[in-house]
Design a protein around this motif. Structure first.
Motif, short mmCIF file in Angstrom:
data_model
loop_
_atom_site.label_atom_id
_atom_site.label_comp_id
_atom_site.label_asym_id
_atom_site.label_seq_id
_atom_site.Cartn_x
_atom_site.Cartn_y
_atom_site.Cartn_z
N LEU A 234 -4.96 11.05 4.49
CA LEU A 234 -3.97 10.05 3.45
C LEU A 234 -4.83 9.37 2.86
CD1 LEU A 234 -1.51 9.32 6.63
CD2 LEU A 234 -1.08 10.99 4.94
N ALA A 235 -4.40 9.35 1.61
CA ALA A 235 -5.04 8.40 0.63
C ALA A 235 -4.05 7.37 0.21
CB ALA A 235 -5.30 9.38 -0.95
N PHE A 236 -4.52 5.97 0.09
CA PHE A 236 -3.74 5.04 -0.13
C PHE A 236 -3.96 4.46 -1.29
CE2 PHE A 236 -2.85 5.78 4.24
CZ PHE A 236 -1.42 5.47 4.36
N GLU A 237 -3.09 3.55 -2.27
CA GLU A 237 -3.53 2.90 -3.23
C GLU A 237 -2.79 1.55 -3.07
OE1 GLU A 237 -2.39 4.88 -6.78
OE2 GLU A 237 -4.41 5.97 -6.91
N PRO A 238 -3.49 0.40 -3.47
CA PRO A 238 -2.94 -0.79 -3.40
C PRO A 238 -2.26 -1.13 -4.69
CG PRO A 238 -5.35 -0.99 -4.18
CD PRO A 238 -4.90 0.32 -3.84
N ALA A 239 -1.12 -2.19 -4.35
CA ALA A 239 -0.44 -2.74 -5.45
C ALA A 239 -0.32 -4.25 -5.38
CB ALA A 239 1.04 -2.62 -5.19
N GLY A 240 -1.37 -4.77 -6.29
CA GLY A 240 -1.92 -6.05 -6.39
C GLY A 240 -3.19 -6.22 -6.47
N ASP A 241 -3.76 -7.65 -6.89
CA ASP A 241 -5.04 -7.69 -6.93
C ASP A 241 -5.85 -8.29 -5.69
OD1 ASP A 241 -5.19 -7.01 -9.54
OD2 ASP A 241 -4.66 -9.01 -10.44
N ALA A 242 -4.79 -8.89 -4.67
CA ALA A 242 -5.31 -9.52 -3.61
C ALA A 242 -5.25 -8.50 -2.31
CB ALA A 242 -5.10 -10.82 -3.32
N ALA A 243 -5.00 -7.10 -2.45
CA ALA A 243 -4.56 -6.49 -1.35
C ALA A 243 -5.60 -6.21 -0.45
CB ALA A 243 -4.05 -5.13 -1.84
N LEU A 244 -5.23 -6.35 0.94
CA LEU A 244 -6.04 -5.96 2.08
C LEU A 244 -5.27 -5.17 3.04
CD1 LEU A 244 -8.62 -6.41 3.74
CD2 LEU A 244 -7.41 -8.55 4.36
N TRP B 232 0.78 -1.09 0.08
CA TRP B 232 0.10 0.04 -0.02
C TRP B 232 0.83 1.21 0.05
CZ3 TRP B 232 -5.37 -0.04 -0.25
CH2 TRP B 232 -5.91 -1.54 -0.12
N GLN B 233 0.62 2.24 -0.79
CA GLN B 233 1.40 3.26 -1.17
C GLN B 233 0.38 4.68 -0.60
OE1 GLN B 233 4.57 3.73 -2.10
NE2 GLN B 233 4.06 5.91 -1.22
N ALA B 234 1.06 5.45 -0.07
CA ALA B 234 0.39 6.83 0.30
C ALA B 234 0.51 7.61 -0.82
CB ALA B 234 0.81 7.59 1.52
N LYS B 235 -0.67 8.50 -1.40
CA LYS B 235 -0.32 9.18 -2.75
C LYS B 235 0.72 10.48 -2.58
CE LYS B 235 -4.73 7.93 -4.96
NZ LYS B 235 -6.17 8.64 -5.23
N ASP B 236 0.41 11.03 -1.15
CA ASP B 236 0.97 12.24 -0.92
C ASP B 236 2.19 12.36 0.35
OD1 ASP B 236 -0.22 13.48 -3.07
OD2 ASP B 236 -1.93 13.72 -1.76
N ALA B 237 2.59 11.16 0.57
CA ALA B 237 3.29 11.05 1.57
C ALA B 237 4.42 9.80 1.37
CB ALA B 237 2.69 10.53 2.93
N ALA B 238 5.55 9.92 2.10
CA ALA B 238 6.74 8.79 1.95
C ALA B 238 6.06 7.63 2.90
CB ALA B 238 7.94 9.61 2.11
N MET B 239 5.22 7.13 2.51
CA MET B 239 4.99 5.84 3.35
C MET B 239 4.41 4.87 2.25
SD MET B 239 1.74 5.25 6.02
CE MET B 239 2.18 6.86 6.96
#
Length: 200
Positions: free
Chosen positions: A178-188, A152-159
């Motif tokens: 904080l907005a987060f986006e997943p990497a992978g189809d089975a992310a949770l 999971w990557q935070a869009k506007d933060a180094a997290m």
């Protein structure tokens, strides 16, 4: 003002504490107030590995939520007959009262579970499970994120959180989102919002 820097953690780096009955162990992620014991905490976040059937102790005055992270699951039966629940879906929170002791019966081998405890009348918690992009606000007393699957990557933060990693944030001034986006189809990803009750 932005939120206070996050306190990152990795479950693999947290030393487990063996249960007295030998049926599993617990990794404490965070507790409030810091260094509080089991009799005086306001809230407590932990991950437990249940290795065999056995009892769960009662925690009078505590509201509990449990989420299956890994394994086939477990059936939780309250000793007073107030509930019986099959915890078998990963990422699905189950809330119950800690006032009564209960029995845990594994459904098929050891399980790993995420646990949230809050002292009734002092703090309340909301547990959300996300499989897609989400936004979390830091205007609460504390916010805890735990990546269960995927990254999971935070869009506007180094997290960036990998599976088994998380972050604890406590608000410092004005709220931020904080907005987060997943990497992978089975992310949770689990998101726990902790709010103090009025007057606390």
């Amino acid at each position: 003002m932005s939120p206070a820097p996050s306190q990152p953690f990795a479950l693999a780096d947290i030393a487990p504490t063996r249960w007295k009955n030998g049926g599993g162990n617990t990794r404490e992620i965070a507790v409030w107030p810091p260094a509080a014991g089991m009799d005086d905490f306001i809230w407590r976040l932990s991950v437990a590995d249940i290795e065999r059937d056995g009892p769960f102790s009662a925690f009078p005055g505590i509201d509990r939520q449990i989420v299956l992270l890994d394994g086939a699951g477990v059936t939780l039966c309250a000793d007073d007959g107030s509930f019986s629940h099959r915890l078998e879906r990963v990422g699905e929170p189950f809330a119950f009262s800690g006032d009564t002791s209960l029995q845990a019966a594994l459904l098929g081998g050891a399980t790993r579970d995420f646990n949230v405890m809050t002292r009734r009348g002092h703090c309340r918690a909301r547990v959300d499970a996300f499989h897609a992009a989400f936004a979390a606000s830091t205007d609460s007393h504390a916010l805890c994120l735990l990546a269960v699957r995927g990254a999971w990557q935070a869009k506007d933060a180094a997290m960036r959180l990998q599976a088994g990693e998380g972050a604890l944030l406590r608000a410092d001034g004005a709220a931020a989102t904080l907005a987060f986006e997943p990497a992978g189809d089975a992310a949770l990803c689990l998101c726990v919002t902790l709010d103090m009750e009025p007057g606390q």
